[in-house]
Motif scaffolding. Structure first.
Motif, PDB file in Angstrom:
ATOM      1  N   ASP A  87      37.711 -22.931   3.433  1.00 39.27           N
ATOM      2  CA  ASP A  87      36.295 -22.806   3.112  1.00 39.27           C
ATOM      3  C   ASP A  87      35.655 -21.845   4.115  1.00 39.27           C
ATOM      4  O   ASP A  87      36.326 -21.328   5.006  1.00 39.27           O
ATOM      5  N   PHE A  88      34.365 -21.609   3.952  1.00 38.34           N
ATOM      6  CA  PHE A  88      33.651 -20.664   4.811  1.00 38.34           C
ATOM      7  C   PHE A  88      33.662 -21.133   6.268  1.00 38.34           C
ATOM      8  O   PHE A  88      33.839 -20.329   7.180  1.00 38.34           O
ATOM      9  N   LEU A  89      33.491 -22.425   6.492  1.00 34.48           N
ATOM     10  CA  LEU A  89      33.503 -22.954   7.861  1.00 34.48           C
ATOM     11  C   LEU A  89      34.841 -22.720   8.555  1.00 34.48           C
ATOM     12  O   LEU A  89      34.872 -22.389   9.744  1.00 34.48           O
ATOM     13  N   SER A  90      35.942 -22.874   7.847  1.00 36.37           N
ATOM     14  CA  SER A  90      37.247 -22.640   8.477  1.00 36.37           C
ATOM     15  C   SER A  90      37.402 -21.167   8.851  1.00 36.37           C
ATOM     16  O   SER A  90      38.009 -20.840   9.871  1.00 36.37           O
ATOM     17  N   CYS A  91      36.844 -20.276   8.050  1.00 39.70           N
ATOM     18  CA  CYS A  91      36.865 -18.846   8.374  1.00 39.70           C
ATOM     19  C   CYS A  91      36.065 -18.578   9.645  1.00 39.70           C
ATOM     20  O   CYS A  91      36.518 -17.845  10.530  1.00 39.70           O
ATOM     21  N   ILE A  92      34.881 -19.188   9.761  1.00 38.58           N
ATOM     22  CA  ILE A  92      34.042 -18.979  10.939  1.00 38.58           C
ATOM     23  C   ILE A  92      34.725 -19.569  12.180  1.00 38.58           C
ATOM     24  O   ILE A  92      34.710 -18.951  13.251  1.00 38.58           O
ATOM     25  N   LEU A 173      28.032 -11.452  16.189  1.00 36.55           N
ATOM     26  CA  LEU A 173      27.853 -10.313  17.097  1.00 36.55           C
ATOM     27  C   LEU A 173      27.130 -10.725  18.372  1.00 36.55           C
ATOM     28  O   LEU A 173      27.479 -10.267  19.473  1.00 36.55           O
ATOM     29  N   ALA A 174      26.136 -11.597  18.254  1.00 34.96           N
ATOM     30  CA  ALA A 174      25.421 -12.066  19.444  1.00 34.96           C
ATOM     31  C   ALA A 174      26.373 -12.812  20.375  1.00 34.96           C
ATOM     32  O   ALA A 174      26.342 -12.628  21.594  1.00 34.96           O
ATOM     33  N   ALA A 175      27.241 -13.640  19.799  1.00 34.09           N
ATOM     34  CA  ALA A 175      28.230 -14.351  20.619  1.00 34.09           C
ATOM     35  C   ALA A 175      29.185 -13.374  21.293  1.00 34.09           C
ATOM     36  O   ALA A 175      29.563 -13.550  22.454  1.00 34.09           O
ATOM     37  N   LEU A 176      29.565 -12.316  20.576  1.00 37.11           N
ATOM     38  CA  LEU A 176      30.459 -11.305  21.150  1.00 37.11           C
ATOM     39  C   LEU A 176      29.810 -10.630  22.347  1.00 37.11           C
ATOM     40  O   LEU A 176      30.420 -10.491  23.406  1.00 37.11           O
ATOM     41  N   GLY A 182      28.992 -20.367  21.418  1.00 37.49           N
ATOM     42  CA  GLY A 182      28.027 -20.436  20.335  1.00 37.49           C
ATOM     43  C   GLY A 182      28.568 -20.981  19.034  1.00 37.49           C
ATOM     44  O   GLY A 182      27.862 -21.045  18.039  1.00 37.49           O
ATOM     45  N   GLN A 183      29.840 -21.372  19.023  1.00 38.43           N
ATOM     46  CA  GLN A 183      30.473 -21.808  17.788  1.00 38.43           C
ATOM     47  C   GLN A 183      29.839 -23.075  17.223  1.00 38.43           C
ATOM     48  O   GLN A 183      29.557 -23.133  16.028  1.00 38.43           O
ATOM     49  N   ALA A 184      29.592 -24.068  18.040  1.00 36.84           N
ATOM     50  CA  ALA A 184      29.066 -25.342  17.541  1.00 36.84           C
ATOM     51  C   ALA A 184      27.731 -25.138  16.835  1.00 36.84           C
ATOM     52  O   ALA A 184      27.512 -25.663  15.732  1.00 36.84           O
ATOM     53  N   ALA A 185      26.837 -24.363  17.451  1.00 35.05           N
ATOM     54  CA  ALA A 185      25.527 -24.114  16.841  1.00 35.05           C
ATOM     55  C   ALA A 185      25.673 -23.326  15.543  1.00 35.05           C
ATOM     56  O   ALA A 185      25.014 -23.636  14.540  1.00 35.05           O
ATOM     57  N   ILE A 190      25.374 -23.160   9.596  1.00 36.21           N
ATOM     58  CA  ILE A 190      26.050 -22.897   8.307  1.00 36.21           C
ATOM     59  C   ILE A 190      26.134 -24.165   7.484  1.00 36.21           C
ATOM     60  O   ILE A 190      25.812 -24.174   6.282  1.00 36.21           O
ATOM     61  N   ARG A 191      26.563 -25.249   8.108  1.00 39.62           N
ATOM     62  CA  ARG A 191      26.709 -26.538   7.406  1.00 39.62           C
ATOM     63  C   ARG A 191      25.371 -26.946   6.768  1.00 39.62           C
ATOM     64  O   ARG A 191      25.326 -27.311   5.590  1.00 39.62           O
ATOM     65  N   ARG A 192      24.303 -26.883   7.544  1.00 36.55           N
ATOM     66  CA  ARG A 192      23.005 -27.310   7.025  1.00 36.55           C
ATOM     67  C   ARG A 192      22.473 -26.359   5.947  1.00 36.55           C
ATOM     68  O   ARG A 192      21.763 -26.778   5.044  1.00 36.55           O
TER      69      ARG A 192
END
Length: 195
Positions: A87-92, A173-176, A182-185, A190-192
């Protein structure tokens, strides 16, 4: 294939392709940092003449730009087991994992590589970067479109899939650039937003 004797008696085949020169360039950056990347040192490490490097790259800036594009490709190369994500979350999650790997493998790459393009070939570097980022966004769109868990009402004409992917990509990009997780946020946003 030519054989080259490198200091200490090690024997390495001479590098004779663009891809092999880029692999040597990436390795040089991994081991010695950006300052080690120049035509002469890459030619020596490849076991070829300086002129041979210029056959593939017209200038040092061209070599640097192509190396940066190659590093982006190395960091975000899809797994060998296939290109599909659950799913999209696993990709992120995978992308953020690759960011961590990239920070360890190519220290300072995300924050510092743009400064390397302030020279003569800045336009070419920007073009290569835009191409890489466009490819990443297209893959994100494809994964999002294939995610059957997305709420049916998540998108409409005022909030499209394309806009959502651009927003998610901006968070990445901001995390990079901050070299922070920043992954948890990002995952919670995305989930919400779509599930």
């Amino acid at each position: 294939m030519n054989i080259v004797h490198v200091g200490g008696g090690a024997v390495h085949p001479a590098v004779t392709s663009r891809e092999a020169i880029l692999a040597v360039s990436r390795e040089s950056i991994m081991k010695k940092g950006w300052t080690a990347l120049n035509i002469r040192s890459v030619a020596a490490a490849c076991g070829i003449s300086v002129g041979s490097v210029y056959n593939y790259f017209g200038s040092k800036s061209g070599l640097v730009a192509a190396t940066v594009e190659s590093i982006w490709g190395d960091i975000f190369r899809l797994p060998e087991q296939g290109e599909g994500f659950e799913d999209f979350l696993s990709c992120i999650r995978w992308i953020y994992g690759r960011i961590g790997w990239g920070n360890q493998t190519y220290p300072g790459f995300f924050a510092l590589h743009a400064m390397r393009f302030w020279g003569e070939d800045k336009a070419e570097a920007k073009r290569l970067m835009a191409r890489t980022w466009q490819h990443m966004q297209e893959r994100l769109k494809a994964v999002l479109e294939g995610d059957r868990q997305v709420r049916p009402d998540a998108f409409d004409e005022t909030f499209t899939r394309d806009q959502f992917v651009e927003l998610v990509f901006s968070m990445i990009l901001a995390a990079l650039l901050r070299e922070s997780d920043g992954q948890a946020a990002a995952l919670e946003v995305i989930r919400r937003a779509i599930y």
